[in-house]
Design a protein around this motif. Structure first.
Motif, mmCIF file in Angstrom:
data_model
loop_
_atom_site.group_PDB
_atom_site.id
_atom_site.type_symbol
_atom_site.label_atom_id
_atom_site.label_comp_id
_atom_site.label_asym_id
_atom_site.label_seq_id
_atom_site.Cartn_x
_atom_site.Cartn_y
_atom_site.Cartn_z
ATOM 1 N N GLY A 131 0.811 -1.214 0.000
ATOM 2 C CA GLY A 131 0.000 0.000 0.000
ATOM 3 C C GLY A 131 0.847 1.268 0.000
ATOM 4 N N VAL A 132 0.194 2.374 -0.310
ATOM 5 C CA VAL A 132 0.843 3.689 -0.314
ATOM 6 C C VAL A 132 0.200 4.542 0.772
ATOM 7 C CG1 VAL A 132 1.290 5.792 -1.627
ATOM 8 C CG2 VAL A 132 1.351 3.560 -2.779
ATOM 9 N N LEU A 133 1.031 5.133 1.619
ATOM 10 C CA LEU A 133 0.551 6.044 2.653
ATOM 11 C C LEU A 133 1.052 7.444 2.326
ATOM 12 C CD1 LEU A 133 -0.795 6.652 5.392
ATOM 13 C CD2 LEU A 133 1.389 6.093 6.482
ATOM 14 N N VAL A 134 0.119 8.375 2.135
ATOM 15 C CA VAL A 134 0.449 9.783 1.900
ATOM 16 C C VAL A 134 0.152 10.525 3.194
ATOM 17 C CG1 VAL A 134 -0.005 11.835 0.518
ATOM 18 C CG2 VAL A 134 -0.131 9.562 -0.544
ATOM 19 N N ALA A 135 1.198 11.006 3.853
ATOM 20 C CA ALA A 135 1.043 11.615 5.178
ATOM 21 C C ALA A 135 1.402 13.093 5.126
ATOM 22 C CB ALA A 135 1.923 10.889 6.191
ATOM 23 N N HIS A 136 0.389 13.940 5.188
ATOM 24 C CA HIS A 136 0.603 15.378 5.298
ATOM 25 C C HIS A 136 0.698 15.695 6.785
ATOM 26 C CE1 HIS A 136 -1.491 16.170 1.142
ATOM 27 N NE2 HIS A 136 -0.377 15.487 1.054
ATOM 28 N N MET A 137 1.909 15.871 7.273
ATOM 29 C CA MET A 137 2.152 15.930 8.718
ATOM 30 C C MET A 137 2.339 17.347 9.251
ATOM 31 S SD MET A 137 1.884 12.782 9.547
ATOM 32 C CE MET A 137 2.577 12.657 11.196
ATOM 33 N N ALA A 138 2.005 18.351 8.466
ATOM 34 C CA ALA A 138 2.074 19.726 8.969
ATOM 35 C C ALA A 138 1.059 19.907 10.095
ATOM 36 C CB ALA A 138 1.802 20.716 7.841
ATOM 37 N N ASP A 139 1.537 20.268 11.270
ATOM 38 C CA ASP A 139 0.649 20.443 12.420
ATOM 39 C C ASP A 139 0.686 21.896 12.890
ATOM 40 O OD1 ASP A 139 3.203 20.417 13.413
ATOM 41 O OD2 ASP A 139 2.853 18.898 14.960
ATOM 42 N N LEU A 140 0.070 22.133 14.039
ATOM 43 C CA LEU A 140 -0.036 23.492 14.595
ATOM 44 C C LEU A 140 -0.604 24.472 13.575
ATOM 45 C CD1 LEU A 140 3.221 23.725 16.734
ATOM 46 C CD2 LEU A 140 0.868 23.434 17.516
ATOM 47 N N GLY A 141 -1.657 24.003 12.901
ATOM 48 C CA GLY A 141 -2.381 24.857 11.964
ATOM 49 C C GLY A 141 -3.595 25.453 12.641
ATOM 50 N N TRP A 142 -4.648 25.632 11.870
ATOM 51 C CA TRP A 142 -5.835 26.304 12.398
ATOM 52 C C TRP A 142 -6.589 25.455 13.408
ATOM 53 C CZ3 TRP A 142 -8.399 29.303 7.758
ATOM 54 C CH2 TRP A 142 -7.487 30.257 7.315
ATOM 55 N N ASN A 143 -6.372 24.144 13.397
ATOM 56 C CA ASN A 143 -7.015 23.277 14.389
ATOM 57 C C ASN A 143 -6.184 23.115 15.658
ATOM 58 O OD1 ASN A 143 -9.532 22.429 13.044
ATOM 59 N ND2 ASN A 143 -8.151 21.539 11.526
ATOM 60 N N GLY A 144 -4.950 23.646 15.648
ATOM 61 C CA GLY A 144 -4.151 23.731 16.865
ATOM 62 C C GLY A 144 -3.519 22.445 17.342
ATOM 63 N N GLY A 145 -3.676 21.345 16.605
ATOM 64 C CA GLY A 145 -3.136 20.071 17.060
ATOM 65 C C GLY A 145 -1.660 19.905 16.749
ATOM 66 N N SER A 146 -1.014 18.981 17.470
ATOM 67 C CA SER A 146 0.400 18.702 17.222
ATOM 68 C C SER A 146 0.690 17.227 17.482
ATOM 69 C CB SER A 146 1.297 19.572 18.103
ATOM 70 O OG SER A 146 1.091 19.273 19.479
ATOM 71 N N TRP A 147 1.734 16.722 16.842
ATOM 72 C CA TRP A 147 2.170 15.346 17.078
ATOM 73 C C TRP A 147 3.603 15.349 17.591
ATOM 74 C CZ3 TRP A 147 6.252 13.365 14.083
ATOM 75 C CH2 TRP A 147 6.575 14.074 12.921
ATOM 76 N N THR A 148 3.857 14.460 18.526
ATOM 77 C CA THR A 148 5.200 14.346 19.100
ATOM 78 C C THR A 148 5.808 12.979 18.869
ATOM 79 O OG1 THR A 148 4.230 13.748 21.242
ATOM 80 C CG2 THR A 148 4.750 16.075 20.883
ATOM 81 N N LYS A 149 4.975 11.990 18.563
ATOM 82 C CA LYS A 149 5.454 10.632 18.275
ATOM 83 C C LYS A 149 4.962 10.222 16.898
ATOM 84 C CE LYS A 149 5.592 9.036 23.086
ATOM 85 N NZ LYS A 149 5.095 7.998 24.034
ATOM 86 N N SER A 150 5.821 9.556 16.163
ATOM 87 C CA SER A 150 5.473 9.127 14.807
ATOM 88 C C SER A 150 4.685 7.828 14.836
ATOM 89 C CB SER A 150 6.741 8.930 13.979
ATOM 90 O OG SER A 150 6.451 8.310 12.743
ATOM 91 N N PHE A 151 3.685 7.751 13.958
ATOM 92 C CA PHE A 151 2.943 6.514 13.733
ATOM 93 C C PHE A 151 3.162 6.011 12.309
ATOM 94 C CE2 PHE A 151 0.175 10.221 13.201
ATOM 95 C CZ PHE A 151 -0.225 10.082 11.885
ATOM 96 N N LEU A 152 4.103 6.614 11.601
ATOM 97 C CA LEU A 152 4.327 6.259 10.206
ATOM 98 C C LEU A 152 5.152 4.983 10.081
ATOM 99 C CD1 LEU A 152 5.025 9.766 8.626
ATOM 100 C CD2 LEU A 152 2.844 8.588 9.002
ATOM 101 N N PRO A 153 4.755 4.069 9.228
ATOM 102 C CA PRO A 153 5.434 2.776 9.088
ATOM 103 C C PRO A 153 6.919 2.914 8.752
ATOM 104 C CG PRO A 153 3.324 2.732 7.968
ATOM 105 C CD PRO A 153 3.565 4.153 8.373
ATOM 106 N N CYS A 154 7.725 2.073 9.402
ATOM 107 C CA CYS A 154 9.176 2.039 9.184
ATOM 108 C C CYS A 154 9.838 3.373 9.507
ATOM 109 C CB CYS A 154 9.499 1.636 7.743
ATOM 110 S SG CYS A 154 8.929 -0.024 7.285
ATOM 111 N N LEU A 156 9.340 5.035 13.054
ATOM 112 C CA LEU A 156 8.806 5.365 14.367
ATOM 113 C C LEU A 156 9.679 6.351 15.127
ATOM 114 C CD1 LEU A 156 7.405 1.912 15.560
ATOM 115 C CD2 LEU A 156 6.268 3.770 14.304
ATOM 116 N N ASP A 157 10.933 6.534 14.673
ATOM 117 C CA ASP A 157 11.807 7.527 15.307
ATOM 118 C C ASP A 157 11.694 8.898 14.651
ATOM 119 O OD1 ASP A 157 12.841 5.707 17.159
ATOM 120 O OD2 ASP A 157 14.387 5.017 15.759
ATOM 121 N N LEU A 158 10.888 8.995 13.617
ATOM 122 C CA LEU A 158 10.747 10.254 12.895
ATOM 123 C C LEU A 158 10.219 11.352 13.820
ATOM 124 C CD1 LEU A 158 10.831 11.554 9.988
ATOM 125 C CD2 LEU A 158 8.381 11.052 9.885
ATOM 126 N N GLY A 159 10.801 12.527 13.703
ATOM 127 C CA GLY A 159 10.330 13.677 14.462
ATOM 128 C C GLY A 159 10.345 14.917 13.598
#
Length: 260
Positions: A131-154, A156-159
């Motif tokens: 499968g193909v995963l397209v991940a637009h990971m830009a956070d802290l936008g108008w919805n105010g959310g943020s991510w600190t841990k990666s859930f992207l396959p292969c 998990l250390d991505l930051g």
């Protein structure tokens, strides 16, 4: 579940009786319009375009609200690609084996990113299976959310380091996302999107191919990367793609269409 269909009908203007009948038919069909072209099925937190969707969009909120909120859906529709939309809460119960592509939009609430951490194995199996995963990971936008841990396959250390960036540089100019069927990205048309990117990636997978990066150091501060995972592939970006689509920026249009 509500099913909405569209049909084409003719109003007979020359015959008053037939015209009256036509108006009655129109009124009867107002609540349930029938279509032979496509079907939209709507249920709680679940939207389906056609009976054979190839793409699954997972989101809890509109990225950038009304500016680009439906950018991905609009791009898929323009390309004639069938899709479904589910929330992160419903993702766990969805059979994703029928999809070829999963798309995660930018600018989601923090609860979305936390929910997706529960599906690391599911996403990994999907990508490793081809499968193909397209991940637009830009956070802290108008919805105010943020991510600190990666859930992207292969990856998990991505930051990521949060930074408003408006000056980007293309690194891999011959990649089909950069130079693809719907146009060519340049250093000019990916800049000045009122923050073209909301930061750059760190701890990227060793096998990553860097497509775009912060102009001051694009190799060490990448904003668009891709990597193989099993038989599949992950595309990940911190660029504000949907917003650029909504603002009708040339680079945003080209990028989104090329990556789909």
């Amino acid at each position: 579940m509500v099913r909405v269909n569209f049909i084409v009908f003719t109003i007979y203007h020359g015959n008053p009786v037939m015209r009256l009948i036509s108006y009655i038919v129109i009124a009867m069909l107002t609540a349930t319009v029938l279509t032979s072209i496509t079907t939209i099925a709507i249920s709680d937190n679940h939207i389906s375009m056609s009976n054979d969707p190839k793409v699954l969009i997972v989101k809890d909120a509109l990225p950038w609200n009304d500016i680009g909120g439906y950018a991905i859906e609009e791009a898929l529709t323009a390309l004639g690609i069938n899709y479904e939309v589910v929330t992160s809460s419903d993702f766990g119960s969805i059979d994703i084996s029928k999809y070829k592509v999963i798309i995660i939009p930018s600018d989601q609430p923090t609860s979305f990113y936390n929910n997706m951490l529960n599906y690391i194995d599911k996403l990994t199996n999907f990508v490793k299976g081809g499968g193909v995963l397209v991940a637009h990971m830009a956070d802290l936008g108008w919805n105010g959310g943020s991510w600190t841990k990666s859930f992207l396959p292969c990856a998990l250390d991505l930051g990521h380091e949060i930074l408003g960036i408006d000056d980007l540089s293309i690194v891999t100019s011959d990649h089909p996302i950069i130079n693809g069927p719907y146009g060519t990205l340049t250093n000019d048309n990916i800049d000045n999107w009122y923050n073209s990117a909301h930061g750059y990636f760190i701890n990227i997978p060793q096998s990553s191919l860097i497509l775009i990066g912060n102009a001051e150091d694009p190799i060490n501060k990448p904003t668009y990367i891709t990597w193989n995972c099993g038989y599949g592939i992950v595309l990940a970006t911190l660029q504000t793609v949907e917003k650029a689509w909504g603002l009708n920026y040339e680079g945003g249009k080209i990028l989104l269409l090329n990556e789909l």
